[in-house]
Design a protein around this motif. Structure first.
Motif, PDB file in Angstrom:
ATOM      1  N   LEU A 265     104.932  58.121  -1.698  1.00  0.00           N
ATOM      2  CA  LEU A 265     104.512  58.424  -3.060  1.00  0.00           C
ATOM      3  C   LEU A 265     105.716  58.885  -3.863  1.00  0.00           C
ATOM      4  O   LEU A 265     106.144  58.215  -4.797  1.00  0.00           O
ATOM      5  N   LEU A 266     106.292  60.037  -3.499  1.00  0.00           N
ATOM      6  CA  LEU A 266     107.398  60.599  -4.275  1.00  0.00           C
ATOM      7  C   LEU A 266     108.420  61.244  -3.360  1.00  0.00           C
ATOM      8  O   LEU A 266     108.054  61.911  -2.389  1.00  0.00           O
ATOM      9  N   ARG A 267     109.667  61.060  -3.715  1.00  0.00           N
ATOM     10  CA  ARG A 267     110.753  61.773  -3.050  1.00  0.00           C
ATOM     11  C   ARG A 267     111.599  62.455  -4.119  1.00  0.00           C
ATOM     12  O   ARG A 267     111.888  61.856  -5.162  1.00  0.00           O
ATOM     13  N   ARG A 317     106.114  54.317 -13.860  1.00  0.00           N
ATOM     14  CA  ARG A 317     107.220  54.631 -14.778  1.00  0.00           C
ATOM     15  C   ARG A 317     106.754  55.621 -15.838  1.00  0.00           C
ATOM     16  O   ARG A 317     107.467  56.569 -16.196  1.00  0.00           O
ATOM     17  N   ASN A 318     105.544  55.412 -16.325  1.00  0.00           N
ATOM     18  CA  ASN A 318     104.983  56.318 -17.319  1.00  0.00           C
ATOM     19  C   ASN A 318     104.722  57.696 -16.722  1.00  0.00           C
ATOM     20  O   ASN A 318     105.024  58.733 -17.343  1.00  0.00           O
ATOM     21  N   ASP A 319     104.157  57.732 -15.490  1.00  0.00           N
ATOM     22  CA  ASP A 319     103.830  59.011 -14.851  1.00  0.00           C
ATOM     23  C   ASP A 319     105.077  59.857 -14.601  1.00  0.00           C
ATOM     24  O   ASP A 319     105.122  61.040 -14.957  1.00  0.00           O
ATOM     25  N   ILE A 320     106.095  59.262 -13.961  1.00  0.00           N
ATOM     26  CA  ILE A 320     107.275  60.075 -13.657  1.00  0.00           C
ATOM     27  C   ILE A 320     108.068  60.373 -14.923  1.00  0.00           C
ATOM     28  O   ILE A 320     108.779  61.376 -14.998  1.00  0.00           O
ATOM     29  N   GLY A 321     107.903  59.516 -15.952  1.00  0.00           N
ATOM     30  CA  GLY A 321     108.583  59.754 -17.215  1.00  0.00           C
ATOM     31  C   GLY A 321     108.123  61.026 -17.908  1.00  0.00           C
ATOM     32  O   GLY A 321     108.850  61.571 -18.756  1.00  0.00           O
ATOM     33  N   LYS A 322     106.927  61.528 -17.548  1.00  0.00           N
ATOM     34  CA  LYS A 322     106.422  62.771 -18.154  1.00  0.00           C
ATOM     35  C   LYS A 322     107.291  63.971 -17.799  1.00  0.00           C
ATOM     36  O   LYS A 322     107.330  64.951 -18.550  1.00  0.00           O
ATOM     37  N   VAL A 323     107.954  63.914 -16.629  1.00  0.00           N
ATOM     38  CA  VAL A 323     108.713  65.083 -16.160  1.00  0.00           C
ATOM     39  C   VAL A 323     110.176  64.754 -15.852  1.00  0.00           C
ATOM     40  O   VAL A 323     110.905  65.595 -15.340  1.00  0.00           O
ATOM     41  N   CYS A 324     110.604  63.522 -16.173  1.00  0.00           N
ATOM     42  CA  CYS A 324     111.996  63.136 -15.947  1.00  0.00           C
ATOM     43  C   CYS A 324     112.763  63.117 -17.262  1.00  0.00           C
ATOM     44  O   CYS A 324     112.187  63.090 -18.349  1.00  0.00           O
ATOM     45  N   THR A 362     105.560  70.015 -10.021  1.00  0.00           N
ATOM     46  CA  THR A 362     105.065  69.539 -11.315  1.00  0.00           C
ATOM     47  C   THR A 362     105.198  68.023 -11.423  1.00  0.00           C
ATOM     48  O   THR A 362     104.389  67.369 -12.098  1.00  0.00           O
ATOM     49  N   LEU A 363     106.190  67.438 -10.757  1.00  0.00           N
ATOM     50  CA  LEU A 363     106.289  65.975 -10.662  1.00  0.00           C
ATOM     51  C   LEU A 363     105.084  65.409  -9.922  1.00  0.00           C
ATOM     52  O   LEU A 363     104.452  64.445 -10.381  1.00  0.00           O
ATOM     53  N   LEU A 364     104.765  65.991  -8.778  1.00  0.00           N
ATOM     54  CA  LEU A 364     103.607  65.528  -8.008  1.00  0.00           C
ATOM     55  C   LEU A 364     102.333  65.618  -8.837  1.00  0.00           C
ATOM     56  O   LEU A 364     101.508  64.703  -8.852  1.00  0.00           O
TER      57      LEU A 364
END
Length: 461
Positions: A265-267, A317-324, A362-364
């Motif tokens: 999912l995420l690293r 891309r949209n999801d991780i863009g919220k916190v990147c 918060t990314l998760l």
């Protein structure tokens, strides 16, 4: 690699199969094995084994029970932000080891209800917490690339110093004892969709897509048997039949998770963020190398599978863009072929740079649950899943992994995962349905994905 390890670190003899070490510590409370299955020099490099967390968090029915040794309290805060606050209290520097203490556990798919308002239509037959996280002060790290192994800790919990000699003694494999435990299936395999009911749900999704209500919906089938005995026996058989880089064995005492997930999912490594969604599947034919190669080529050439994968890439891309950081999102590796024990998959890699004001937790939270197992748009897909799937998903399509005291994280999507509690063993398999999906092909794909777990049931009967 320099020797920048936490002060409480003892090197142990390397063993190729980490299951032997884990067997020595799994009599402690809440044992967990993040099992790379030694699948590749990079993705399958590390195994992380831990037990006896000094804090546990269990979330159910809108509240979280926090146990700190023998002290218990219940809070109603957002479970993600609660975990984030606890980890801040134990912040540590990064070391050369991937994990030297921190949070390990599961975030069930239904934890998404704490983030979004969803209908309550499907039966909840799981009866387990929506989140179960241990805060672990020590861990065993097995590095299959360097062929080295360590017991390591920052020593934040005073109890760790007391039990260190005991741990070293336990991890001495010359004292290992053979087990005579068994695990037995005690009923026929049942499921919540037969072919006709699955195709009826499929038709409803196609109608929603035609109406412009959604673009893609992941539809899953749930399987169940009754069983008794030690689930560690079943997990050892599963990891031999279906080795996967994001496998997990996790036992909280009330529920045991047996996961052979192929999907990250995420690293988070420092500020670098990576997610690797899977969309696109073909069965493998290991008895016929030429046919197996043709299946892989057909997947790579499939415009339908690429389009399905691209939808999820855009969602993530949209999801991780919220916190990147703005402008940092990249897709360096789209539509790569990855082959596992029973299936070929299309896997895309998406990267970004975590904003300085954000954290792994918060990314998760921003990405939960993972878009590859919901559909697009995410909220509408989740509403349709709740409408059409007869049972809640529980842990299936949630996430399991670690978030270290140093802020680094690695988590899976809990697919190819079995859940054991109350003498019931459950597992799911599903696939993304898009405008040009075929009902017969999708129904077959569900069973291709479930093959390793169905074979395990047959093996254990």
């Amino acid at each position: 690699m320099n020797a920048d390890y936490p002060s409480l670190t003892t090197e142990l003899p390397y063993v190729e199969d980490s299951a032997a070490l884990f067997s020595q510590i799994r009599d402690y409370p809440w044992p967990v094995m993040l099992d790379s299955a030694n699948t590749s020099p990079e993705v399958g490099r590390y195994d992380i084994l831990a037990a006896a967390p000094f804090i546990t968090l269990e979330t159910a029915a809108g509240s979280t029970q926090i146990s700190h040794h023998h002290n218990k309290r219940t809070v109603t805060l957002d479970p993600f932000l609660l975990l984030n606050d606890i980890l801040k209290d134990y912040k540590q520097r990064t070391t050369d080891l991937p994990f030297a203490g921190g949070a390990i556990g599961y975030f069930a798919y239904d934890l998404g209800r704490y983030l979004e308002v969803l209908p309550e239509l499907a039966e909840d037959a799981e009866h387990i917490p929506d989140m179960a996280i241990g805060i672990y002060d020590w861990a065993v790290i097995v590095d299959h690339k360097l062929k080295r192994c360590w017991l390591t800790s920052h020593g934040l919990d005073p109890q760790t110093h007391k039990i260190w000699p005991e741990l070293l003694q336990k991890l001495n494999l010359s004292t290992a004892k053979e087990t005579s435990d068994t695990f037995t299936i005690t009923s026929p395999l049942t499921s919540n969709f037969d072919e006709s009911s699955y195709k009826a749900a499929f038709a409803k999704i196609k109608a929603y897509i035609t109406e412009g209500d959604c673009y893609q919906v992941n539809l899953a089938k749930r399987f169940e048997v009754t069983a008794e005995g030690d689930p560690w026996i079943a997990y050892q058989a599963l990891r031999k039949q279906n080795s996967a880089p994001f496998s997990v064995y996790f036992d909280t005492g009330s529920v045991t998770i047996l996961s052979s997930s192929p999907e990250r999912l995420l690293r988070v490594d420092g500020a670098k963020v990576e997610t690797k969604p899977i969309k696109g599947t073909r069965p493998r034919d290991l008895n016929n190398p030429e046919k197996d190669r043709q299946l892989a080529q057909s997947l790579q050439a499939s415009l339908k599978d690429r389009a399905e994968n691209l939808m999820i890439v855009d969602l993530l891309r949209n999801d991780i863009g919220k916190v990147c950081e703005p402008g940092s999102i990249r897709v360096p590796q789209p539509f790569a072929l990855e082959s596992f024990a029973t299936v070929h998959h299309l896997v895309s890699t998406i990267t970004g740079t975590l904003a300085k004001t954000e954290s792994a937790v918060t990314l998760l939270r921003a990405c939960f649950p993972g878009g590859s197992i919901t559909g697009a748009p995410k909220l509408r897909a989740m509403e349709i899943i709740e409408e059409l799937e007869p049972h809640r998903r529980g842990i299936y399509c949630g996430s399991i992994g670690y978030i270290g005291f140093d802020g680094n994280m690695d988590t899976n999507i809990t697919i190819r995962t079995m859940v054991f509690s109350d003498n019931r063993l459950r597992f799911w398999a599903g696939g993304g349905i898009v405008a040009d999906s075929d009902a017969d092909e999708e129904y077959q794909e569900v069973h291709d994905k479930a093959a390793a777990m169905i074979n395990l049931i047959k093996f254990l009967q």
